[in-house]
Write a protein that holds these residues in place. Structure first.
Motif, PDB file in Angstrom:
ATOM      1  N   TRP A 183      46.939   3.605  22.379  1.00  0.00           N
ATOM      2  CA  TRP A 183      46.171   3.578  23.247  1.00  0.00           C
ATOM      3  C   TRP A 183      45.571   4.707  22.877  1.00  0.00           C
ATOM      4  O   TRP A 183      46.602   6.159  22.173  1.00  0.00           O
ATOM      5  CB  TRP A 183      46.691   4.129  24.924  1.00  0.00           C
ATOM      6  N   PHE A 184      44.480   5.000  22.313  1.00  0.00           N
ATOM      7  CA  PHE A 184      43.382   6.288  22.113  1.00  0.00           C
ATOM      8  C   PHE A 184      43.109   6.909  23.026  1.00  0.00           C
ATOM      9  O   PHE A 184      42.423   6.840  23.719  1.00  0.00           O
ATOM     10  CB  PHE A 184      42.485   6.139  20.832  1.00  0.00           C
ATOM     11  N   TYR A 215      35.179   7.529  25.350  1.00  0.00           N
ATOM     12  CA  TYR A 215      35.094   7.296  23.974  1.00  0.00           C
ATOM     13  C   TYR A 215      36.439   7.074  24.150  1.00  0.00           C
ATOM     14  O   TYR A 215      37.090   7.394  22.783  1.00  0.00           O
ATOM     15  CB  TYR A 215      34.757   8.694  23.679  1.00  0.00           C
ATOM     16  N   ASP A 216      37.864   6.872  24.272  1.00  0.00           N
ATOM     17  CA  ASP A 216      39.007   6.445  24.342  1.00  0.00           C
ATOM     18  C   ASP A 216      38.909   4.871  23.766  1.00  0.00           C
ATOM     19  O   ASP A 216      38.316   4.422  23.862  1.00  0.00           O
ATOM     20  CB  ASP A 216      39.942   6.770  25.297  1.00  0.00           C
ATOM     21  N   ARG A 217      39.765   3.771  23.032  1.00  0.00           N
ATOM     22  CA  ARG A 217      40.539   3.295  22.684  1.00  0.00           C
ATOM     23  C   ARG A 217      41.418   2.725  22.979  1.00  0.00           C
ATOM     24  O   ARG A 217      42.686   2.513  22.859  1.00  0.00           O
ATOM     25  CB  ARG A 217      40.477   2.996  21.734  1.00  0.00           C
ATOM     26  N   ARG A 218      41.722   1.227  24.530  1.00  0.00           N
ATOM     27  CA  ARG A 218      42.696   1.007  24.670  1.00  0.00           C
ATOM     28  C   ARG A 218      42.791  -0.464  24.555  1.00  0.00           C
ATOM     29  O   ARG A 218      43.046  -0.904  24.135  1.00  0.00           O
ATOM     30  CB  ARG A 218      41.319   0.915  26.844  1.00  0.00           C
ATOM     31  N   GLY A 229      51.442   4.738  26.886  1.00  0.00           N
ATOM     32  CA  GLY A 229      50.537   3.768  26.553  1.00  0.00           C
ATOM     33  C   GLY A 229      50.082   2.433  27.559  1.00  0.00           C
ATOM     34  O   GLY A 229      49.128   1.710  26.710  1.00  0.00           O
ATOM     35  N   ASN A 230      50.518   2.521  28.652  1.00  0.00           N
ATOM     36  CA  ASN A 230      50.750   1.330  29.305  1.00  0.00           C
ATOM     37  C   ASN A 230      49.763   2.716  30.554  1.00  0.00           C
ATOM     38  O   ASN A 230      50.314   3.131  31.430  1.00  0.00           O
ATOM     39  CB  ASN A 230      51.459   1.004  29.730  1.00  0.00           C
ATOM     40  N   ALA A 231      48.429   2.707  30.448  1.00  0.00           N
ATOM     41  CA  ALA A 231      47.956   2.879  31.755  1.00  0.00           C
ATOM     42  C   ALA A 231      48.290   2.735  33.007  1.00  0.00           C
ATOM     43  O   ALA A 231      48.022   3.508  34.068  1.00  0.00           O
ATOM     44  CB  ALA A 231      46.348   3.120  31.752  1.00  0.00           C
ATOM     45  N   GLY A 232      48.631   1.439  33.235  1.00  0.00           N
ATOM     46  CA  GLY A 232      49.000   0.415  34.486  1.00  0.00           C
ATOM     47  C   GLY A 232      50.587   2.000  35.177  1.00  0.00           C
ATOM     48  O   GLY A 232      50.147   1.719  36.304  1.00  0.00           O
ATOM     49  N   HIS A 233      51.070   2.052  34.429  1.00  0.00           N
ATOM     50  CA  HIS A 233      52.418   2.834  34.755  1.00  0.00           C
ATOM     51  C   HIS A 233      52.571   3.767  35.576  1.00  0.00           C
ATOM     52  O   HIS A 233      52.591   4.781  35.674  1.00  0.00           O
ATOM     53  CB  HIS A 233      53.456   3.100  33.571  1.00  0.00           C
ATOM     54  N   TYR A 234      51.081   4.532  35.352  1.00  0.00           N
ATOM     55  CA  TYR A 234      50.499   5.910  35.416  1.00  0.00           C
ATOM     56  C   TYR A 234      49.874   5.882  37.484  1.00  0.00           C
ATOM     57  O   TYR A 234      50.431   6.978  38.045  1.00  0.00           O
ATOM     58  CB  TYR A 234      49.414   6.598  34.635  1.00  0.00           C
ATOM     59  N   SER A 251      32.604  -3.229  30.453  1.00  0.00           N
ATOM     60  CA  SER A 251      34.034  -3.006  29.219  1.00  0.00           C
ATOM     61  C   SER A 251      33.721  -3.371  28.085  1.00  0.00           C
ATOM     62  O   SER A 251      33.518  -5.262  28.605  1.00  0.00           O
ATOM     63  CB  SER A 251      35.273  -2.535  29.792  1.00  0.00           C
ATOM     64  N   VAL A 252      34.183  -3.096  26.867  1.00  0.00           N
ATOM     65  CA  VAL A 252      34.123  -4.644  26.300  1.00  0.00           C
ATOM     66  C   VAL A 252      34.571  -5.765  26.541  1.00  0.00           C
ATOM     67  O   VAL A 252      34.072  -7.085  25.861  1.00  0.00           O
ATOM     68  CB  VAL A 252      33.789  -3.513  24.481  1.00  0.00           C
TER      69      VAL A 252
END
Length: 741
Positions: free
Chosen positions: A379-380, A314-317, A259-264, A696-697
């Motif tokens: 992370w959804f 439409y994801d939720r981060r 769930g950590n986008a930075g790790h990708y 971004s929100v």
């Protein structure tokens, strides 16, 4: 017919109605579309997306999608003599321009909502850039008088002297920041509530603005309701909004992806977390690819409405958890500013301040997916981004999955849930506070167990890869969650991991100041813990050091008072992704004010609000629906699909990018690109200029709500006018659709 001199070439011909605006009684700007460029150029993208009231994409004869921006060209005309009210100028037999002294001049740059009663430093500005003709000459007016007139009867209530601001700096001695000669109108000594406008002889009048506490209430309302309009899993409907849509994404399936986008990303140097091949070399992985091959952890469908959407996703981060922390923290900082019913949201009337109801929406979906062992996937995500033309979020046919729980993701959730519990307890919502406290305690226990470190093997595209999260816990979340839980329970065991990591936490204060919210560790000041006194002192040192630097730059760096880095600073170029936004940066100032009580920090935050609300070079507010001239088009999938004439209000696009997007250079500016002043580089090419046109929100909307919420002077329920606001019939007719001089 009056004689006139062309500063720049006129259009090839005027065969129909012409848009024009008098900057002064002697200078007029004429606007036209899709002609040969000669002056200031602005653009809105009209290509791959279906725009309002259009039934098909724009294509050529072979069916290929066109990439054609909607471009406006400006021509500036200087007349031989100033005009008087009612005078006319004929450009040709069909085109006659008429001067009306009652129409506000865009040369005035001011807070379009107005100033609060507690704002002791109040400024408006005069300035305009005339494209290739350079700055509108204004220096000769320095030392002359400006008037503040009451709107109801035109009576002069205050007079002041026009003063020159500093010269416009140039980046590396070449590129201007504003392109203007800027004069200051200082009316700090006038503070009588009412509606007013400025008047300057030889310039004309400004738009109306207000002095009064209601201006901060309106700003907070619009910013905070930007979050409401981006909620996931709930229908937006009357009587809460005229920008209606159906509920979406009510359920989610448990997934396996980290769930950590930075790790990708591959990362730099030797790091011991992220994705690796079988030889232990770090690799880059695309999240969509991984989810497609490894969708399901177990076939469990969870009903999980909650959270918010960003511009084109439409994801939720996990990033959105910062919103929960900051909304709850600003409530703890100034609880007297926030009341129930303040935002006209579905929860209004439940006895809980609306700001905390909005914060709770950011945890609702995560509370639903928390596992029995306390772990929370944060992370959804699904297998691809939505595309233009797919309709509103409720029409999204993709299946969404929640990430596998990790120690750090769960700790971040514990940090947000415990902060919300503190705020709810202060608000008297004891039952709700206990719910989030219990959840935070379970999450903490999961995060403290080293065996819960997320380590997984995957087969992706016919090769074996593995993933592992960090072996250590995030310092920011460790401190905040541990301190919160100790304060809420009195159990000193929550402090032990924090005390063991004090050096690493202290290093984080300085090393990553730009990464974390300035309010991250405000809990140390609001509820001092003697064991954490060293960290509390370090937090104060870092906040005050940066706040003092911001005030110095705000006053001296540019003609308009803004919080951006000075022209020679190393980070001056880093404007993209909302970093430039003054209300985001002003969180440091409200933190400094809470720490010290020194009024200079509060006044700096007020001035940041002025800049955001129109006291800036383009003369446009930075948020849709805010003020009179605001962003009318930006990258927002919902606004493309809802068949409502005006884009949704409360949205703050990223805006300035310092450099120009290569698509903007190629499609719009070409050889004129290097002539565009830096503070005017908001070029809206939708998905072709994402760092400028998206939002971004958590980066732009929530920080504006937090800062203006802190500035509220007298909380009040929204007016009937605000609650019943209706969309404009066509966003292209809004003043902010095209850039101003």
């Amino acid at each position: 017919m009056k004689k006139f001199l062309l500063i720049l070439l006129l259009f090839p011909l005027f065969s129909s109605a012409v848009e024009y605006e008098f900057l002064t009684p002697q200078v007029v700007v004429v606007k036209g579309k899709n002609s040969n460029p000669a002056g200031l150029i602005s653009s809105q993208y009209r290509g791959d997306f279906v725009w309002k009231k259009e039934n098909a994409l724009l294509r050529d004869k072979d069916g290929r999608i066109l990439r054609k921006p909607d471009v406006t060209f400006y021509q500036y005309i200087k007349l031989a003599h100033p005009l008087k009210h009612g005078d006319k100028v004929s450009l040709n037999r069909k085109t006659v321009l008429r001067y009306d002294k009652n129409i506000p001049s865009p040369v005035f740059k001011l807070n379009q909502l107005g100033n609060g009663i507690n704002q002791k430093r109040k400024y408006a500005y005069l300035g305009a850039w005339l494209g290739k003709a350079g700055a509108l000459p204004l220096k000769h007016l320095a030392g002359k008088t400006f008037e503040l007139r009451r709107s109801s009867d035109g009576k002069t209530v205050y007079k002041g002297i026009l003063k020159m601001r500093r010269d416009d700096p140039k980046y590396q001695g070449n590129i201007p920041f504003t392109g203007e000669e800027v004069l200051e109108l200082d009316y700090s000594n006038f503070n009588t509530p009412g509606k007013y406008y400025f008047y300057v002889d030889s310039i004309g009048r400004s738009m109306d603005f207000v002095i009064g506490s209601e201006t901060l209430n309106e700003a907070f309302y619009i910013h905070a309701r930007g979050l409401y309009h981006k909620r996931c899993g709930i229908a937006k409907a009357q009587p809460f909004t005229a920008w209606t849509s159906q509920a979406c994404h009510s359920s989610v399936i448990r997934g396996r992806f980290p769930g950590n986008a930075g790790h990708y990303r591959k990362g730099r140097g030797a790091r011991n977390y992220g994705f690796f091949d079988i030889k232990e070399n770090p690799i880059e992985v695309k999240a969509f690819d991984l989810i497609k091959e490894y969708q399901i952890y177990k076939n469990e469908i969870v009903t999980a409405p909650g959270g918010w959407h960003d511009a084109a996703d439409y994801d939720r981060r996990p990033y959105h958890l910062r919103i929960v922390n900051d909304l709850a923290t600003v409530y703890l900082m100034k609880s007297e500013n926030f009341i129930d019913g303040q935002l006209n949201i579905p929860e209004s009337g439940n006895g809980i301040p609306d700001i905390l109801d909005e914060a709770a929406w950011g945890l609702k979906h995560l509370l639903a997916v928390q596992m029995k062992n306390g772990g929370v996937g944060t992370w959804f995500e699904t297998t691809g981004h939505p595309g233009p033309g797919e309709g509103l979020p409720d029409k999204d046919k993709r299946t969404y999955y929640v990430s596998a729980p990790s120690r750090n993701g769960t700790l971040e959730y514990a940090s947000a849930a415990s902060t919300l519990a503190l705020a709810l307890k202060k608000a008297g919502a004891v039952q709700e506070a206990e719910k989030y406290l219990d959840s935070a305690k379970k999450a903490w226990c999961f995060a403290m167990e080293p065996r819960n470190r997320l380590v997984s093997w995957f087969r992706l595209k016919n090769r074996m890869i593995f993933y592992c999260e960090e072996p250590y816990l995030n310092a920011e979340n460790l401190l905040r969650a541990g301190a919160n839980l100790y304060i809420l329970t009195g159990n000193s065991s929550y402090l032990e991991p924090v005390l063991n990591e004090q050096k690493r936490i202290k290093d984080t204060f300085n090393k990553d100041f730009w990464r974390w919210s300035a309010l991250s560790w405000m809990i140390l000041e609001l509820h001092p813990v003697k064991e954490l006194a060293r960290l509390q002192k370090e937090y104060r040192t870092v906040i005050l050091k940066n706040a003092e630097k911001m005030l110095l730059e705000q006053e001296n760096a540019y003609p308009y008072r803004t919080l951006w880095h000075a022209p020679h600073a190393g980070w001056v170029h880093a404007m993209s992704w909302g970093n430039y936004h003054p209300l985001r940066r002003a969180a440091t100032l409200i933190a400094a004010h809470k720490l010290t009580g020194e009024d200079k920090f509060l006044q700096g935050a007020y001035l940041a609000n002025d800049f955001h609300n129109g006291a800036n070079a383009p003369g446009r507010t930075m948020t849709s629906g805010l003020g009179k001239v605001y962003p009318a088009a930006f990258l927002d999938l919902v606004s493309y699909a809802d068949n409502i004439g005006e884009f949704v209000p409360g949205i703050t696009p990223y805006g300035n990018t310092f450099g120009l997007d290569r698509n903007a250079v190629k499609m719009v500016y070409k050889e004129n690109a290097d002539k565009l002043p830096i503070f005017r580089r908001y070029v809206n090419l939708e998905f072709l200029s994402v760092p400028s046109s998206e939002y971004s929100v958590w980066e732009t909307i929530a920080p504006a709500a937090v800062t203006t919420g802190y500035l509220i002077e007298k909380p009040a329920l929204p007016s009937v006018k605000l609650k019943n606001r209706k969309p404009a019939a066509d966003f292209r007719q809004l003043p902010g659709y095209r850039a101003l001089p």
